[in-house]
Design an enzyme around this catalytic site. Structure first.
Site, mmCIF file in Angstrom:
data_model
loop_
_atom_site.group_PDB
_atom_site.id
_atom_site.type_symbol
_atom_site.label_atom_id
_atom_site.label_comp_id
_atom_site.label_asym_id
_atom_site.label_seq_id
_atom_site.Cartn_x
_atom_site.Cartn_y
_atom_site.Cartn_z
ATOM 1 N N THR A 48 50.012 1.328 41.217
ATOM 2 C CA THR A 48 51.147 1.922 41.907
ATOM 3 C C THR A 48 51.054 3.445 41.800
ATOM 4 O OG1 THR A 48 53.553 1.744 42.207
ATOM 5 C CG2 THR A 48 52.750 1.919 39.925
ATOM 6 N N CYS A 49 52.034 4.128 42.350
ATOM 7 C CA CYS A 49 51.993 5.587 42.442
ATOM 8 C C CYS A 49 52.411 6.267 41.142
ATOM 9 C CB CYS A 49 52.918 6.060 43.556
ATOM 10 S SG CYS A 49 52.528 5.397 45.181
ATOM 11 N N GLU A 50 51.907 7.459 40.939
ATOM 12 C CA GLU A 50 52.261 8.308 39.802
ATOM 13 C C GLU A 50 52.107 9.761 40.239
ATOM 14 O OE1 GLU A 50 52.945 9.948 35.983
ATOM 15 O OE2 GLU A 50 53.559 8.061 36.888
#
Length: 245
Positions: free
Chosen positions: A143-145
């Site tokens: 997922t995004c970070e």
């Protein structure tokens, strides 16, 4: 009513589904750490279309549930129902449970790392050693970070299969802590998954929409492992970039 606990099975886990077409619903996922009622669908494919419509998508070049290797799944961290919005809350040993038409696969969370988008070897069949054939049955969530600003990196969560069970036998112990949750899982949700798997893949309900941020580059001070660039010599059998929708 009484909730039936599915017995952990011995022997190699069955693989299900054997294959899937783009957009097919292949499984549901339950992560108790995210809440007793939390569950999401996983569809085949990680395109913007699939993640926007369904939330979580299976990287189609990676292994299937129960298979030796790496069952890798991508999902939104913010927006689109934020299915992986709380990955930073996961603790070692937490259950990550995948349900297919006939089987439960109970993975246990092990660790995480933060990488730049080109570090797609994290979803290889053996991300721990690219030169060695896989021997574990892993799950990887990408997922995004960071969570609320431009997603310059990817948060990678790993787990390993603890045991598998038969859906016909009941529900895993890890899902039986809440009576209301267990009742819904044991009753309604299995029939929903079974019926949806037999429906046209475009008939799965759609409820999510938004616009993903554009990738950029930055230096992070996170205490997690951060890799700057992938090895240049390896052969790639995975995407060039990790998706972030």
């Amino acid at each position: 009513g009484t909730v039936t606990i599915a017995k952990a099975q011995e022997g190699d886990a069955p693989v299900q589904p054997k294959d899937a077409k783009y957009g097919d619903l292949i499984a549901q996922i339950y992560i108790p750490r995210f809440g007793s009622q939390w569950h999401r669908n996983i569809v085949e494919g990680t395109t913007l279309e699939q993640l926007n419509r369904h939330g979580l998508g299976h990287y189609d070049t990676t292994q299937m549930p129960g298979q030796v290797g790496n069952f890798a799944v991508a999902g939104h961290r913010n927006g689109y129902g934020r299915p992986l919005g709380d990955v930073d809350l996961l603790q070692e040993g937490d259950a990550i449970i995948v349900r297919t038409k006939d089987y439960w696969y109970v993975y246990k969370y092990t660790t995480y790392k933060i990488v730049t988008p080109e570090h797609s070897e994290v979803i290889a069949a053996n991300p721990e050693d690219l030169n060695t054939p896989p021997s574990k049955r892993m799950i990887t969530l990408t997922t995004c970070e960071p969570k609320y600003t431009t997603a310059t990196h990817r948060w990678i969560s790993y787990g390993e299969l603890s045991y598998w069970a038969k859906v016909s036998d009941g529900v895993p112990q890890e899902l039986a802590t809440s009576s209301n949750s267990a009742k819904s899982i044991e009753g309604v949700l299995p029939s929903v998954l079974t019926s949806t798997l037999s429906r046209p893949r475009w008939a799965i309900p759609t409820t999510m929409s938004s616009t993903p941020p554009a990738p950029a580059t930055r230096t992070s001070s996170s205490s997690a492992t951060i890799s700057a660039s992938p090895p240049s010599s390896e052969k790639r059998f995975w995407p060039t970039y990790l998706v972030c929708r």
